[in-house]
Every structure is written in C-alpha cells, then in structure tokens.
Scaffold this motif. Structure first.
Motif, PDB file in Angstrom:
ATOM      1  N   MET A   1       0.845  -1.195   0.000  1.00 25.89           N
ATOM      2  CA  MET A   1       0.000   0.000   0.000  1.00 25.89           C
ATOM      3  C   MET A   1       0.887   1.253   0.000  1.00 25.89           C
ATOM      4  SD  MET A   1      -3.068  -0.923  -0.325  1.00 25.89           S
ATOM      5  CE  MET A   1      -3.916   0.603  -0.029  1.00 25.89           C
ATOM      6  N   PHE A   2       1.974   1.196   0.807  1.00 23.42           N
ATOM      7  CA  PHE A   2       2.899   2.321   0.835  1.00 23.42           C
ATOM      8  C   PHE A   2       3.535   2.521  -0.539  1.00 23.42           C
ATOM      9  CE2 PHE A   2       7.195   3.996   1.413  1.00 23.42           C
ATOM     10  CZ  PHE A   2       6.915   5.201   2.040  1.00 23.42           C
ATOM     11  N   ARG A   3       3.942   1.428  -1.162  1.00 27.42           N
ATOM     12  CA  ARG A   3       4.549   1.511  -2.493  1.00 27.42           C
ATOM     13  C   ARG A   3       3.555   2.072  -3.507  1.00 27.42           C
ATOM     14  NH1 ARG A   3       7.701  -4.244  -2.497  1.00 27.42           N
ATOM     15  NH2 ARG A   3       9.469  -3.580  -1.227  1.00 27.42           N
ATOM     16  N   ALA A   4       2.290   1.606  -3.377  1.00 34.44           N
ATOM     17  CA  ALA A   4       1.277   2.107  -4.301  1.00 34.44           C
ATOM     18  C   ALA A   4       1.073   3.614  -4.104  1.00 34.44           C
ATOM     19  CB  ALA A   4      -0.039   1.357  -4.101  1.00 34.44           C
ATOM     20  N   LYS A   5       0.981   4.043  -2.827  1.00 34.29           N
ATOM     21  CA  LYS A   5       0.827   5.469  -2.545  1.00 34.29           C
ATOM     22  C   LYS A   5       2.053   6.235  -3.041  1.00 34.29           C
ATOM     23  CE  LYS A   5      -2.907   6.163  -0.025  1.00 34.29           C
ATOM     24  NZ  LYS A   5      -3.950   7.068  -0.392  1.00 34.29           N
ATOM     25  N   GLU A   6       3.245   5.632  -2.782  1.00 37.14           N
ATOM     26  CA  GLU A   6       4.486   6.271  -3.245  1.00 37.14           C
ATOM     27  C   GLU A   6       4.460   6.415  -4.764  1.00 37.14           C
ATOM     28  OE1 GLU A   6       9.236   5.786  -2.339  1.00 37.14           O
ATOM     29  OE2 GLU A   6       8.060   3.957  -2.661  1.00 37.14           O
ATOM     30  N   SER A   7       4.005   5.342  -5.422  1.00 43.18           N
ATOM     31  CA  SER A   7       3.922   5.382  -6.876  1.00 43.18           C
ATOM     32  C   SER A   7       2.931   6.461  -7.312  1.00 43.18           C
ATOM     33  CB  SER A   7       3.510   4.014  -7.400  1.00 43.18           C
ATOM     34  OG  SER A   7       3.373   4.048  -8.794  1.00 43.18           O
TER      35      SER A   7
ATOM     36  N   TRP B   1       2.127   9.132  -5.611  1.00 42.64           N
ATOM     37  CA  TRP B   1       2.754  10.436  -5.326  1.00 42.64           C
ATOM     38  C   TRP B   1       3.841  10.745  -6.357  1.00 42.64           C
ATOM     39  CZ3 TRP B   1       0.465  13.938  -2.649  1.00 42.64           C
ATOM     40  CH2 TRP B   1      -0.389  13.582  -1.601  1.00 42.64           C
ATOM     41  N   ASP B   2       4.592   9.695  -6.719  1.00 46.10           N
ATOM     42  CA  ASP B   2       5.616   9.910  -7.758  1.00 46.10           C
ATOM     43  C   ASP B   2       4.953  10.350  -9.056  1.00 46.10           C
ATOM     44  OD1 ASP B   2       7.727   9.335  -6.099  1.00 46.10           O
ATOM     45  OD2 ASP B   2       7.999   7.254  -6.808  1.00 46.10           O
ATOM     46  N   ASP B   3       3.827   9.663  -9.406  1.00 45.02           N
ATOM     47  CA  ASP B   3       3.099  10.041 -10.618  1.00 45.02           C
ATOM     48  C   ASP B   3       2.564  11.466 -10.487  1.00 45.02           C
ATOM     49  OD1 ASP B   3       3.632   7.577 -11.672  1.00 45.02           O
ATOM     50  OD2 ASP B   3       1.620   6.749 -11.308  1.00 45.02           O
ATOM     51  N   LYS B   4       2.042  11.773  -9.301  1.00 41.54           N
ATOM     52  CA  LYS B   4       1.490  13.102  -9.068  1.00 41.54           C
ATOM     53  C   LYS B   4       2.605  14.143  -9.147  1.00 41.54           C
ATOM     54  CE  LYS B   4      -2.076  15.367  -6.956  1.00 41.54           C
ATOM     55  NZ  LYS B   4      -3.431  15.340  -7.257  1.00 41.54           N
ATOM     56  N   ILE B   5       3.770  13.815  -8.527  1.00 39.39           N
ATOM     57  CA  ILE B   5       4.914  14.729  -8.576  1.00 39.39           C
ATOM     58  C   ILE B   5       5.346  14.925 -10.022  1.00 39.39           C
ATOM     59  CG2 ILE B   5       7.364  14.943  -8.022  1.00 39.39           C
ATOM     60  CD1 ILE B   5       6.707  13.674  -5.282  1.00 39.39           C
ATOM     61  N   ALA B   6       5.434  13.797 -10.756  1.00 35.47           N
ATOM     62  CA  ALA B   6       5.833  13.899 -12.165  1.00 35.47           C
ATOM     63  C   ALA B   6       4.814  14.729 -12.931  1.00 35.47           C
ATOM     64  CB  ALA B   6       5.979  12.517 -12.772  1.00 35.47           C
ATOM     65  N   GLU B   7       3.548  14.528 -12.643  1.00 40.52           N
ATOM     66  CA  GLU B   7       2.479  15.267 -13.310  1.00 40.52           C
ATOM     67  C   GLU B   7       2.579  16.752 -12.964  1.00 40.52           C
ATOM     68  OE1 GLU B   7      -2.250  15.315 -12.645  1.00 40.52           O
ATOM     69  OE2 GLU B   7      -1.409  13.307 -12.989  1.00 40.52           O
ATOM     70  N   LEU B   8       2.799  17.033 -11.648  1.00 39.48           N
ATOM     71  CA  LEU B   8       2.920  18.420 -11.219  1.00 39.48           C
ATOM     72  C   LEU B   8       4.177  19.076 -11.800  1.00 39.48           C
ATOM     73  CD1 LEU B   8       1.727  18.196  -7.502  1.00 39.48           C
ATOM     74  CD2 LEU B   8       0.541  19.295  -9.417  1.00 39.48           C
ATOM     75  N   GLU B   9       5.273  18.314 -11.842  1.00 34.64           N
ATOM     76  CA  GLU B   9       6.495  18.855 -12.448  1.00 34.64           C
ATOM     77  C   GLU B   9       6.271  19.128 -13.927  1.00 34.64           C
ATOM     78  OE1 GLU B   9       9.805  16.284 -11.550  1.00 34.64           O
ATOM     79  OE2 GLU B   9      10.002  17.125  -9.530  1.00 34.64           O
ATOM     80  N   ALA B  10       5.539  18.191 -14.579  1.00 31.85           N
ATOM     81  CA  ALA B  10       5.228  18.417 -15.993  1.00 31.85           C
ATOM     82  C   ALA B  10       4.348  19.649 -16.129  1.00 31.85           C
ATOM     83  CB  ALA B  10       4.555  17.189 -16.580  1.00 31.85           C
ATOM     84  N   ALA B  11       3.361  19.760 -15.208  1.00 38.35           N
ATOM     85  CA  ALA B  11       2.482  20.934 -15.251  1.00 38.35           C
ATOM     86  C   ALA B  11       3.291  22.187 -14.962  1.00 38.35           C
ATOM     87  CB  ALA B  11       1.351  20.773 -14.238  1.00 38.35           C
ATOM     88  N   LYS B  12       4.260  22.095 -14.001  1.00 31.22           N
ATOM     89  CA  LYS B  12       5.115  23.232 -13.672  1.00 31.22           C
ATOM     90  C   LYS B  12       5.958  23.600 -14.879  1.00 31.22           C
ATOM     91  CE  LYS B  12       9.231  23.685 -11.354  1.00 31.22           C
ATOM     92  NZ  LYS B  12      10.219  23.207 -10.492  1.00 31.22           N
ATOM     93  N   ASP B  13       6.530  22.570 -15.515  1.00 28.74           N
ATOM     94  CA  ASP B  13       7.343  22.830 -16.712  1.00 28.74           C
ATOM     95  C   ASP B  13       6.472  23.469 -17.797  1.00 28.74           C
ATOM     96  OD1 ASP B  13       9.610  21.886 -15.522  1.00 28.74           O
ATOM     97  OD2 ASP B  13       9.524  19.877 -16.460  1.00 28.74           O
ATOM     98  N   ASP B  14       5.251  22.925 -17.952  1.00 30.82           N
ATOM     99  CA  ASP B  14       4.333  23.506 -18.952  1.00 30.82           C
ATOM    100  C   ASP B  14       4.002  24.940 -18.585  1.00 30.82           C
ATOM    101  OD1 ASP B  14       4.325  21.207 -20.421  1.00 30.82           O
ATOM    102  OD2 ASP B  14       2.378  20.467 -19.683  1.00 30.82           O
ATOM    103  N   ALA B  15       3.725  25.129 -17.275  1.00 29.48           N
ATOM    104  CA  ALA B  15       3.377  26.479 -16.831  1.00 29.48           C
ATOM    105  C   ALA B  15       4.578  27.401 -16.990  1.00 29.48           C
ATOM    106  CB  ALA B  15       2.917  26.439 -15.365  1.00 29.48           C
ATOM    107  N   LYS B  16       5.763  26.896 -16.678  1.00 23.99           N
ATOM    108  CA  LYS B  16       6.979  27.681 -16.827  1.00 23.99           C
ATOM    109  C   LYS B  16       7.196  28.034 -18.291  1.00 23.99           C
ATOM    110  CE  LYS B  16      11.700  27.545 -15.235  1.00 23.99           C
ATOM    111  NZ  LYS B  16      12.749  26.740 -14.696  1.00 23.99           N
TER     112      LYS B  16
END
Length: 170
Positions: free
Chosen positions: A127-133, A135-150
């Motif tokens: 469950m922790f790994r799934a949540k981590e995954s 969050w990693d996806d969310k972080i990657a998505e947010l970083e992509a959104a940040k990069d897009d926004a940037k």
C-alpha cells in the motif's frame, strides 16, 4: 440184568452224632454271635469315626472356604487396584497426548499469527509503495504541469516582452 437196590439197615438211632452236630452248630452259632458283636462294635466304631471325620471335614471345608474367600477378596482388591493404576496410567497418557496436541495447536496458532503479521506487513508495504507510486506520478504530473506552466510563462513573458517592445517602438 436186574437191578438191585440196596436195602437200608435198620438200626437204632444213636444220639451221639446228633449231639455232636448240635454242639458243632451251637459252637458255630456262638462264633457267629461273637463275630456279629464284633462287627456291630466295628460298625459303631466306624460310625463314630465317620461322624468325627465328617466334623473334621466340615471344619476343614469351612477353613478352606474362608481361605478361598479371603484369597478371592484379596485378588479382587489387587485386581481393582491394578485396574485403577492402569486407568491412572491411561489417563496420564491421554493427558500427555492432549497437552502435546494443545502445544502443537498453540505452535500452529503462533505460526498462523506470524504469517498473518507478515501478510499485514507485506500489504502495508505494498500500500505504501502504491501510494508512493501515486505520489511519484502526481509529482511527475505536477512537475510536468510546472514545466508547462513555466514554458507558458516564458512564452507569455516573451510575448509580453515583444508586445512591450512593439509598444515602445510604436
């Protein structure tokens, strides 16, 4: 041949042979009476002995019966005691087996609980790994959104810079 029959001689009877025979018979009778008394005494003595032997037999029989009853009672007590000891031994073995069985069940229960703890740990880890995954996806998505926004910001800045420049030139 003519047959001739002897003719008896007639003589005067003599009493001597008769007296001898009577005396002989009397002696024989006296002898039989003595024998009869002797037999009666023997019979009486044998009946007395028989009665005493009967009493002795009855006493001996009573003693043997008492001894038999005593031995029988002792054998029964010993048999009952032996049976009781066997039951105790049997119940001890049953108890040992039940304790062993209980110990085995306790060990199986501990093993089951350990397996359950391992499964729960593995589940929580997954469950922790799934949540981590996630969050990693969310972080990657947010970083992509940040990069897009940037990138969009840079583009907007570039456009605004060009607009400003154009305005200044105009």
């Amino acid at each position: 041949m003519s047959r001739m029959v002897p003719t008896p001689i007639r003589t005067a009877p003599s009493s001597a042979p008769l007296e001898t025979m009577v005396a002989k018979q009397q002696a024989h009778i006296d002898e039989l009476v003595i024998k009869n008394r002797s037999f009666e005494m023997t019979v009486q003595q044998l009946q007395t002995e028989l009665a005493s032997e009967k009493v002795r037999y009855d006493d001996a029989l009573q003693k043997v019966k008492a001894q038999y009853d005593g031995e029988r009672k002792k054998w029964k007590e010993d048999s009952d005691m032996l049976e009781g000891l066997w039951r105790i031994s049997y119940l001890r073995e049953v108890t040992k087996r039940a304790e062993t069985s209980g110990t085995i069940l306790d060990m199986k229960n501990e093993l089951r609980l350990a397996k359950l703890a391992i499964l729960q740990r593995d589940f929580n880890l997954e469950m922790f790994r799934a949540k981590e995954s996630e969050w990693d996806d969310k972080i990657a998505e947010l970083e992509a959104a940040k990069d897009d926004a940037k990138w969009e910001m840079e583009e907007i800045e570039a456009q605004s810079w060009w607009r400003l420049r154009r305005r200044r030139r105009s």
